[in-house]
Design a protein around this motif. Sequence first.
Motif, short mmCIF file in Angstrom:
data_model
loop_
_atom_site.label_atom_id
_atom_site.label_comp_id
_atom_site.label_asym_id
_atom_site.label_seq_id
_atom_site.Cartn_x
_atom_site.Cartn_y
_atom_site.Cartn_z
N CYS A 69 0.83 -1.21 0.00
CA CYS A 69 0.00 0.00 0.00
C CYS A 69 0.86 1.26 0.00
N ARG A 70 1.93 1.25 0.77
CA ARG A 70 2.82 2.42 0.79
C ARG A 70 3.43 2.65 -0.59
N TRP A 71 3.87 1.59 -1.24
CA TRP A 71 4.49 1.72 -2.57
C TRP A 71 3.46 2.26 -3.56
N LEU A 72 2.28 1.66 -3.59
CA LEU A 72 1.23 2.10 -4.52
C LEU A 72 0.79 3.53 -4.22
N VAL A 102 11.95 0.14 -1.06
CA VAL A 102 12.64 -0.92 -1.79
C VAL A 102 11.71 -2.12 -1.98
N ILE A 103 11.61 -2.56 -3.24
CA ILE A 103 10.86 -3.78 -3.55
C ILE A 103 11.66 -4.57 -4.58
N GLN A 107 8.26 -7.77 -8.29
CA GLN A 107 7.14 -7.03 -7.70
C GLN A 107 6.98 -5.68 -8.39
N ARG A 108 8.09 -5.01 -8.64
CA ARG A 108 8.05 -3.69 -9.27
C ARG A 108 7.38 -3.77 -10.65
N LYS A 109 7.77 -4.76 -11.44
CA LYS A 109 7.19 -4.90 -12.78
C LYS A 109 5.69 -5.19 -12.71
N THR A 110 5.30 -6.06 -11.79
CA THR A 110 3.88 -6.38 -11.62
C THR A 110 3.10 -5.15 -11.21
N ARG A 111 3.63 -4.41 -10.23
CA ARG A 111 2.94 -3.21 -9.75
C ARG A 111 2.87 -2.13 -10.81
#
Length: 133
Positions: A69-72, A102-103, A107-111
């Motif tokens: 949630c923080r990343w999004l 940091v992810i 995960q980064r590509k999916t998000r």
Amino acid sequence: QCINFYQVIFLAGVKMAFHMDTCKRIGFALANNSFLLTCVDSTIEFAHGLVASRLSKCDARFEMNCETCRWLGWKAVCDVFIRTKRFRTFYDAASDHFKKLVIGERQRKTRLALVQRALRELNPKRLLDEKES
């Protein structure tokens, strides 16, 4: 859930930009990036907690952890403010904050794919009058 959460925080960012643009104390807002960053972080945390609480009451599962949630949320805020040239100093501060989250690459590509889908559905040009930015 990821797309909905991103869109909610994006819309909160649009509202924030509108208020910053129309507020009589605009000098205060633009001069206090740390205050604004704290407000954004608190909003993201509150939204995460609220969604998790509401879903648990109806026996639904909230599949996103606080980190996701923080990343999004920070991605959404950055995506709003990169489109508003008037608030470049705030965008720079928010972007620096976002880069510290940091992810993993997978995960980064999916998000990022989810974010692109969410942006297509939101139509940011319509929400943010980019002609005047």
